[in-house]
Motif scaffolding. Structure first.
Motif, PDB file in Angstrom:
ATOM      1  N   ASP A 158      21.649  -9.527   1.604  1.00 29.12           N
ATOM      2  CA  ASP A 158      20.514  -8.609   1.584  1.00 29.12           C
ATOM      3  C   ASP A 158      19.425  -9.176   0.891  1.00 29.12           C
ATOM      4  O   ASP A 158      18.209  -8.346   0.848  1.00 29.12           O
ATOM      5  CB  ASP A 158      21.018  -7.680   0.663  1.00 29.12           C
ATOM      6  CG  ASP A 158      21.383  -7.740  -0.712  1.00 29.12           C
ATOM      7  OD1 ASP A 158      21.180  -8.862  -0.999  1.00 29.12           O
ATOM      8  OD2 ASP A 158      21.877  -6.743  -1.501  1.00 29.12           O
ATOM      9  N   GLY A 159      19.335 -10.494   0.350  1.00 34.75           N
ATOM     10  CA  GLY A 159      18.053 -10.834  -0.054  1.00 34.75           C
ATOM     11  C   GLY A 159      17.582 -10.484  -1.326  1.00 34.75           C
ATOM     12  O   GLY A 159      16.505 -10.816  -1.903  1.00 34.75           O
ATOM     13  N   THR A 160      18.519  -9.768  -2.027  1.00 39.58           N
ATOM     14  CA  THR A 160      18.174  -9.079  -3.428  1.00 39.58           C
ATOM     15  C   THR A 160      19.177  -9.487  -4.338  1.00 39.58           C
ATOM     16  O   THR A 160      18.924  -9.282  -5.597  1.00 39.58           O
ATOM     17  CB  THR A 160      17.892  -7.576  -3.147  1.00 39.58           C
ATOM     18  OG1 THR A 160      19.261  -7.149  -2.903  1.00 39.58           O
ATOM     19  CG2 THR A 160      17.056  -7.229  -2.089  1.00 39.58           C
ATOM     20  N   HIS A 161      20.379  -9.980  -4.124  1.00 40.46           N
ATOM     21  CA  HIS A 161      21.510 -10.193  -5.248  1.00 40.46           C
ATOM     22  C   HIS A 161      22.006 -11.441  -4.819  1.00 40.46           C
ATOM     23  O   HIS A 161      21.791 -12.327  -4.323  1.00 40.46           O
ATOM     24  CB  HIS A 161      22.689  -9.156  -4.881  1.00 40.46           C
ATOM     25  CG  HIS A 161      22.227  -7.711  -5.247  1.00 40.46           C
ATOM     26  ND1 HIS A 161      21.597  -6.879  -4.471  1.00 40.46           N
ATOM     27  CD2 HIS A 161      22.702  -6.896  -6.373  1.00 40.46           C
ATOM     28  CE1 HIS A 161      21.464  -5.672  -4.923  1.00 40.46           C
ATOM     29  NE2 HIS A 161      22.016  -5.774  -6.031  1.00 40.46           N
ATOM     30  N   ALA A 162      22.692 -12.008  -6.010  1.00 39.09           N
ATOM     31  CA  ALA A 162      23.421 -13.406  -5.841  1.00 39.09           C
ATOM     32  C   ALA A 162      24.671 -13.142  -6.909  1.00 39.09           C
ATOM     33  O   ALA A 162      24.813 -12.588  -7.952  1.00 39.09           O
ATOM     34  CB  ALA A 162      22.499 -14.354  -6.522  1.00 39.09           C
ATOM     35  N   TYR A 163      25.671 -14.073  -6.254  1.00 40.98           N
ATOM     36  CA  TYR A 163      26.748 -13.976  -7.100  1.00 40.98           C
ATOM     37  C   TYR A 163      26.536 -15.446  -7.891  1.00 40.98           C
ATOM     38  O   TYR A 163      25.792 -16.475  -7.405  1.00 40.98           O
ATOM     39  CB  TYR A 163      28.031 -14.461  -6.367  1.00 40.98           C
ATOM     40  CG  TYR A 163      29.202 -15.188  -7.100  1.00 40.98           C
ATOM     41  CD1 TYR A 163      30.217 -14.316  -7.758  1.00 40.98           C
ATOM     42  CD2 TYR A 163      29.298 -16.441  -7.291  1.00 40.98           C
ATOM     43  CE1 TYR A 163      30.995 -15.052  -8.369  1.00 40.98           C
ATOM     44  CE2 TYR A 163      30.054 -17.066  -7.967  1.00 40.98           C
ATOM     45  CZ  TYR A 163      30.949 -16.506  -8.630  1.00 40.98           C
ATOM     46  OH  TYR A 163      32.218 -16.782  -9.423  1.00 40.98           O
ATOM     47  N   ILE A 198      27.840 -10.433 -10.206  1.00 40.14           N
ATOM     48  CA  ILE A 198      26.650 -10.199  -9.132  1.00 40.14           C
ATOM     49  C   ILE A 198      25.626  -9.622  -9.956  1.00 40.14           C
ATOM     50  O   ILE A 198      25.958  -8.499 -10.623  1.00 40.14           O
ATOM     51  CB  ILE A 198      27.315  -9.289  -8.009  1.00 40.14           C
ATOM     52  CG1 ILE A 198      28.336  -9.973  -7.339  1.00 40.14           C
ATOM     53  CG2 ILE A 198      26.386  -8.841  -7.217  1.00 40.14           C
ATOM     54  CD1 ILE A 198      29.216  -9.018  -6.333  1.00 40.14           C
ATOM     55  N   ALA A 199      24.264 -10.150  -9.787  1.00 44.19           N
ATOM     56  CA  ALA A 199      23.192  -9.887 -10.555  1.00 44.19           C
ATOM     57  C   ALA A 199      21.999  -9.625  -9.439  1.00 44.19           C
ATOM     58  O   ALA A 199      21.951 -10.273  -8.457  1.00 44.19           O
ATOM     59  CB  ALA A 199      22.766 -10.906 -11.364  1.00 44.19           C
ATOM     60  N   ARG A 200      21.369  -8.762  -9.865  1.00 44.74           N
ATOM     61  CA  ARG A 200      20.233  -8.552  -9.108  1.00 44.74           C
ATOM     62  C   ARG A 200      18.872  -9.535  -9.279  1.00 44.74           C
ATOM     63  O   ARG A 200      18.788  -9.843 -10.300  1.00 44.74           O
ATOM     64  CB  ARG A 200      19.508  -7.142  -9.428  1.00 44.74           C
ATOM     65  CG  ARG A 200      20.516  -5.924  -8.643  1.00 44.74           C
ATOM     66  CD  ARG A 200      19.641  -4.510  -8.686  1.00 44.74           C
ATOM     67  NE  ARG A 200      18.546  -4.621  -7.819  1.00 44.74           N
ATOM     68  CZ  ARG A 200      17.532  -3.806  -7.383  1.00 44.74           C
ATOM     69  NH1 ARG A 200      17.914  -2.226  -7.926  1.00 44.74           N
ATOM     70  NH2 ARG A 200      16.545  -3.741  -6.783  1.00 44.74           N
ATOM     71  N   LEU A 201      18.230  -9.698  -8.184  1.00 43.32           N
ATOM     72  CA  LEU A 201      17.385 -10.778  -8.358  1.00 43.32           C
ATOM     73  C   LEU A 201      15.955 -10.308  -8.050  1.00 43.32           C
ATOM     74  O   LEU A 201      14.730 -10.982  -8.362  1.00 43.32           O
ATOM     75  CB  LEU A 201      17.500 -12.110  -7.473  1.00 43.32           C
ATOM     76  CG  LEU A 201      18.718 -12.630  -7.516  1.00 43.32           C
ATOM     77  CD1 LEU A 201      18.827 -13.897  -6.646  1.00 43.32           C
ATOM     78  CD2 LEU A 201      18.863 -13.601  -9.151  1.00 43.32           C
ATOM     79  N   ALA A 256      14.540  -7.567  -9.554  1.00 42.74           N
ATOM     80  CA  ALA A 256      14.313  -6.494 -10.606  1.00 42.74           C
ATOM     81  C   ALA A 256      13.684  -7.097 -11.769  1.00 42.74           C
ATOM     82  O   ALA A 256      14.114  -6.829 -12.782  1.00 42.74           O
ATOM     83  CB  ALA A 256      15.373  -5.549 -10.871  1.00 42.74           C
ATOM     84  N   LYS A 257      12.667  -7.873 -11.597  1.00 36.21           N
ATOM     85  CA  LYS A 257      12.093  -8.485 -12.696  1.00 36.21           C
ATOM     86  C   LYS A 257      13.013  -9.291 -13.529  1.00 36.21           C
ATOM     87  O   LYS A 257      13.670 -10.237 -13.020  1.00 36.21           O
ATOM     88  CB  LYS A 257      11.354  -7.456 -13.701  1.00 36.21           C
ATOM     89  CG  LYS A 257      10.122  -6.758 -13.006  1.00 36.21           C
ATOM     90  CD  LYS A 257       9.075  -7.831 -12.819  1.00 36.21           C
ATOM     91  CE  LYS A 257       7.859  -7.215 -12.065  1.00 36.21           C
ATOM     92  NZ  LYS A 257       6.704  -8.276 -11.479  1.00 36.21           N
ATOM     93  N   HIS A 258      13.062  -9.224 -14.877  1.00 35.08           N
ATOM     94  CA  HIS A 258      13.916 -10.368 -15.687  1.00 35.08           C
ATOM     95  C   HIS A 258      15.207  -9.262 -16.104  1.00 35.08           C
ATOM     96  O   HIS A 258      15.312  -8.578 -16.803  1.00 35.08           O
ATOM     97  CB  HIS A 258      13.211 -10.679 -16.722  1.00 35.08           C
ATOM     98  CG  HIS A 258      11.913 -11.324 -16.467  1.00 35.08           C
ATOM     99  ND1 HIS A 258      11.730 -12.383 -15.862  1.00 35.08           N
ATOM    100  CD2 HIS A 258      10.776 -10.950 -16.805  1.00 35.08           C
ATOM    101  CE1 HIS A 258      10.609 -12.881 -15.692  1.00 35.08           C
ATOM    102  NE2 HIS A 258       9.779 -11.804 -16.332  1.00 35.08           N
ATOM    103  N   PHE A 259      16.450  -9.936 -15.494  1.00 35.78           N
ATOM    104  CA  PHE A 259      17.650  -9.392 -15.983  1.00 35.78           C
ATOM    105  C   PHE A 259      18.151 -10.406 -16.997  1.00 35.78           C
ATOM    106  O   PHE A 259      18.466 -11.781 -16.454  1.00 35.78           O
ATOM    107  CB  PHE A 259      18.523  -9.345 -14.720  1.00 35.78           C
ATOM    108  CG  PHE A 259      19.880  -8.688 -15.308  1.00 35.78           C
ATOM    109  CD1 PHE A 259      20.210  -7.226 -15.737  1.00 35.78           C
ATOM    110  CD2 PHE A 259      21.066  -9.628 -15.168  1.00 35.78           C
ATOM    111  CE1 PHE A 259      21.286  -6.882 -15.746  1.00 35.78           C
ATOM    112  CE2 PHE A 259      22.323  -9.096 -15.583  1.00 35.78           C
ATOM    113  CZ  PHE A 259      22.617  -7.677 -15.949  1.00 35.78           C
ATOM    114  N   PHE A 260      18.593  -9.989 -18.165  1.00 35.16           N
ATOM    115  CA  PHE A 260      19.158 -10.962 -19.115  1.00 35.16           C
ATOM    116  C   PHE A 260      20.458 -10.250 -19.459  1.00 35.16           C
ATOM    117  O   PHE A 260      20.621  -8.941 -20.177  1.00 35.16           O
ATOM    118  CB  PHE A 260      18.262 -11.035 -20.253  1.00 35.16           C
ATOM    119  CG  PHE A 260      19.173 -11.886 -21.420  1.00 35.16           C
ATOM    120  CD1 PHE A 260      19.160 -13.153 -21.284  1.00 35.16           C
ATOM    121  CD2 PHE A 260      19.359 -11.241 -22.542  1.00 35.16           C
ATOM    122  CE1 PHE A 260      19.644 -13.983 -22.197  1.00 35.16           C
ATOM    123  CE2 PHE A 260      19.933 -12.017 -23.515  1.00 35.16           C
ATOM    124  CZ  PHE A 260      20.136 -13.243 -23.502  1.00 35.16           C
TER     125      PHE A 260
END
Length: 921
Positions: free
Chosen positions: A188-193, A206-209, A211-215
């Motif tokens: 989907d071009g928005t998430h990554a394992y 699995i994290a969103r890529l 949505a700015k900065h996810f920590f």
């Protein structure tokens, strides 16, 4: 007229020109119109050369916003690359070099033209890491790339955008990992394992890529949480794992989004259902140097196991076939289910191609050994239609094979020896890749479409260099980056976006081979189809360029002619006093985070001043010590050294501390250090009672759990300095664990330099328990815990290297009587004998020649890689006594990091003043 319907070349260039003049250029859409227009004009050029039609089209392209772009840009070697899903673009990434904060580079190259069409500069921490695969991954639509960056993060970029420093979004979930995480970009071009230690039995998340900065903070239960996978593993899967945990080494996300699959260093391959987060299957696989491979349609997986080549259903893990195994081979699936088994074994290299119908073909070709630092570059590449394949051979050639019913090599191209792998993109374009070179080749003819070799450093000054400052480096922050690039091994040039080039006026053909007009950061247009404004220097360029370049180039307009390059090394007129001042000045710009290093180094330098009888200089250094406890300790050390040398007035002038001063800095960790120095100073100044009291306090505070070796040697040093050698011996003999070489080595150097050879020899025989838990590993991987072993204090190279540097072959022999059986120490003995024998003036002509050679090598080293070679050259210059070279080199090192200018300044000072590269006690 649509641009896809130009007259054919047979109609002649005039008809083509008329059609172009009548076209509606306001409707020109680069993605639709530029590639066919470029192709049509290329065909026209083959028939008629460059015509007015080419020149007219080029002017229209420039008017539409095309910018001039050069191919240079990587600061260090390429470590990551990936073809776009359409096969028309190659993304190439590199790390950051010496300056981590400078960031790395991502370039995008268009295969059809072999030209760089975009560059994202300043990627934080650089792209990927040498030796780590799949640090660049494209989205299926080719509009995004996910990058491993900043050591342990994953981020999302627009590969055709403008901002390298700020991703669209990123995820930091690895709890500060020291290397790039294994990750798989979702379709989907928005998430990554992302691989990481999770509070689950199925590790990773699995994290969103986007949505700015996810920590994710593992220690904050209330903080943001990624999407976790299954909490527990099925019993059969857990049984197969045994003591292992489920961490992937390489991981992929299926194109339909339903599965995450990959393999581990621990010899297994597995597949996870995304919806449930559960492991569907896990089976054994030999993964050391022979990774499993999934077919292009993701239906099958090939694994090597115990000498067998197994084909399994990728959905279920069920075995569906077996082929002859080639242990250690690389597996490469092609279109249509063909599987290449590529073995670069030195004794019998070969390639075997297995067809879906069961036939196998043995190709007589010797593949080149893979480059572990560039794992994205394989030595075998299938054409997109599967009809051909390219193999990079050990003879540095690319062989084109048609592995049909009767396999045959249909063409061979020579490539440079630094090529490490080959890729096959769209439209029959091969890319030969190395860590410092890209070559784009038309597979059907062998013609080179474009080539560039990175990291060259001509001796000449850069075109935008003024008074030692590179203005081009400042332009990296502007939209189109640093215009400077290397034209050849001896020549710099600069290409500005509006179309002006600084270069010798006879190099137009060479410029055309490297430069391109670029539209939308996606499409390249040949420069030879139009004009370039070539000027000789930056001063001329300044008068022809507008914003933003005019502001940067204005200083060149009235600048005097650059002075001829001075010979190197400079005159050797510098002194040790100059080194003291350089070291002191070098620490002033540092922020408080370096206070410990600064304080330690200044205290040692003050000791050295005192040893030289320079009380005033010692006090100047002490005044700059930022840490109060270290300042007070250093004050006592200096007073002790001066008083022990009979300079009582100087010692009293230095030692003005009060009991209140001492109490203000004492804590539970530093009592042995400070109390022993205070006790030594009082004793040397004649106050035996107070000296005894402080020494007693120091001995009582030696803590067996906290730096006992360092404590004991600090106390022993102070006792020796004021003449209480027997007490010092009792202190060091009480050690139950071996002190670190960080303390034993400078202590040994101190004893030898102050003429206490008898004590040095005593130390050679000391043994105590190591502070390290030793483990023995057998060939079958089992390990045996050995615990804390007895070891000699100088059972290692550090001490004997000091003895050799000090020119003491007698002490080297004495050391060898104790430890020589375990070391090849004869070279160090020869070094010690040479140092003792050769006491003449230095540097010698041979040493100066050696410095000149290394300096020449340094100038040819990429600037982003010069820090460590410069440090080594500083040391070499200090060791031979060329302090002028030392002072000339150190300003080139970073001034905001202790390991830059300050670290080298202090090390050079130690060497120049004492003969050895250890802190002076």
């Amino acid at each position: 007229m649509p641009f896809t319907e130009l007259p054919t070349p047979a109609s002649g260039p005039d008809h083509v020109l008329t059609a172009l003049q009548n076209a509606d250029w306001t409707a020109f859409e680069p993605s639709r119109d530029l590639p066919p227009l470029r192709t049509a004009l290329a065909e026209l050029q083959q028939e008629y050369g460059v015509t007015d039609a080419h020149r007219f089209a080029t002017e229209q392209i420039r008017s539409a916003g095309a910018v001039l772009r050069h191919p240079d840009g990587h600061l260090v070697e390429i470590d990551a690359l990936a073809l776009s899903p359409c096969g028309r673009y190659l993304a190439v990434g590199s790390w950051c070099g010496d300056d981590y904060e400078r960031g790395g580079v991502l370039q995008v190259w268009e295969l059809d033209t072999g030209r760089c069409v975009n560059k994202l500069d300043g990627v934080p921490g650089g792209v990927g890491w040498p030796g780590y695969a799949r640090s660049i991954q494209w989205s299926p639509d080719g509009q995004r790339v996910a990058l491993a960056f900043n050591t342990n993060m994953v981020g999302l970029w627009d590969p055709f955008g403008t901002d390298g420093e700020e991703p669209i979004g990123d995820a930091s979930v690895t709890d500060g990992g020291s290397r790039p995480p294994d990750f798989a970009f979702a379709p989907d071009g928005t998430h990554a394992y992302i691989g990481m230690r999770a509070p689950r039995e199925v590790h990773g998340c699995i994290a969103r890529l986007d949505a700015k900065h996810f920590f994710y903070n593992a220690y904050d239960e209330n903080g943001p949480q990624p999407t976790w996978l299954a909490e527990t593993l099925p019993a059969p899967i857990k049984a197969r794992l045994g003591d292992d945990e489920l961490f992937f080494e390489q991981v992929f996300w299926s194109r339909d989004g339903s599965r995450i699959y990959g393999y581990s260093r621990r010899s297994w391959a597995a597949s996870i259902d995304v919806r449930s987060g559960q492991v569907v299957w896990l089976d054994g696989a030999d993964t050391h140097g022979q990774s499993p491979a999934w077919s292009l349609d993701e239906r099958l997986v090939a694994v090597q196991l115990n000498g067998r080549l197994l084909i399994a259903d990728a959905q279920t893990g069920a075995l569906v076939g077996e082929l002859p195994g080639l242990p250690g081979a690389h597996l490469s699936w092609g279109p249509g289910g063909r599987l290449a088994v590529v073995l670069n074994d030195h004794h019998f290299p070969r390639v075997v191609v297995h067809d879906p119908d069961g036939r196998s073909h043995h190709l007589h070709v010797a593949p080149k050994e893979a480059d572990w630092e560039l794992p994205d570059a394989g030595v075998w590449a299938w054409s997109p239609d599967g009809e051909f394949a390219a193999c990079l051979t050990s003879a540095d050639q690319i062989e084109i094979w048609s592995p049909g019913a009767y396999p045959e090599a249909v063409d061979i191209f020579d490539v440079p020896e630094d090529i490490a792998g080959v890729l096959w993109g769209a439209e029959g374009v091969l890319v030969a890749v190395g860590r410092t070179r890209l070559r784009f080749i038309e597979a059907s003819t062998g013609d080179v479409l474009g080539e560039y070799r990175f990291l060259r450093e001509p001796y000449a000054s850069r075109p935008l260099e003024l008074d030692g400052d590179d203005i081009g480096a400042d332009l990296q922050y502007e939209e189109h980056g640093d215009p400077s690039f290397v034209l050849d091994d001896d020549t710099w040039a600069a290409a500005f976006a509006p179309g002006l080039v600084i270069a010798p006026d006879d190099r137009r053909d060479d410029l055309d081979e490297l430069l391109a007009w670029v539209v939308d950061r996606r499409y390249a247009w040949p420069t030879w189809w139009g004009e370039l404004d070539i000027v000789p220097d930056a001063a001329t360029a300044a008068g022809r360029l507008g914003a933003p370049y005019d502001e940067y180039l204005e200083p060149f307009v009235d600048a005097p002619e650059p002075a001829p390059a001075e010979t190197w090394p400079p005159p050797n007129t510098a002194t040790v006093e100059d080194l003291f001042q350089l070291a002191l000045e070098s620490v002033r710009p540092l922020y408080t985070g370096w206070d410990h290093h600064v304080s330690e180094s200044l205290r040692h330098a003050a000791r050295l001043r005192a040893r030289r009888g320079e009380a005033r200089g010692a006090m100047e250094l002490l005044a700059a010590v930022p840490t109060p406890s270290q300042r007070l300790r250093g004050t006592a050390d200096v007073a002790l050294i001066l008083a022990a040398a009979g300079r009582l007035d100087d010692a009293r002038a230095v030692f003005t501390v009060t009991d209140a001063d001492i109490d203000a800095v004492l804590d539970e960790y530093n009592v042995p250090f400070i109390a022993s120095s205070i006790g030594g100073a009082y004793t040397a100044l004649g106050d035996a009672a107070r000296g005894d009291a402080w020494f007693a306090r120091a001995r009582a505070a030696i803590e067996p759990e906290t730096n006992p070796g360092e404590h004991r040697l600090a106390v022993a040093w102070a006792l020796i300095e004021c003449g209480r050698v027997d007490e010092a011996r009792t202190v060091w003999q009480g050690a139950t664990t071996t002190p670190s070489t960080f303390y034993t080595t400078p202590f040994l150097a101190y004893l030898v330099r102050t003429g206490r050879d008898d004590l040095a020899r005593e130390l050679f025989t000391l043994k105590s328990t190591s502070g390290t838990d030793y483990v023995s590993y057998s060939e079958d991987g089992t390990q045996e815990y050995l615990g804390h072993l007895d070891e000699g204090w100088f059972d290692g190279w550090e001490g004997v290297e000091v003895l050799a540097a000090l020119g003491r072959p007698d002490l080297v022999r004495d050391w060898a009587q104790v430890f020589g059986d375990g070391y090849a120490w004869e070279d160090l003995l020869a070094k010690a004998e040479a140092a003792a024998r050769d006491r003449g003036p230095r540097p010698t002509p041979a040493e100066i020649s050696g410095l000149v050679d290394e300096y020449g090598t340094l100038l040819k080293t990429p600037r982003a890689r010069r820090e460590h070679p410069t440090q080594l050259l500083v040391r070499q210059a200090a060791e031979c006594g060329h302090l002028g070279a030392v002072l000339n080199l150190i300003p080139a090192l970073p001034d905001d990091d202790f390991n830059g200018q300050p670290g080298s300044a202090f090390r050079a000072l130690w060497i120049a003043a004492t003969g050895v590269d250890v802190e002076p006690w």
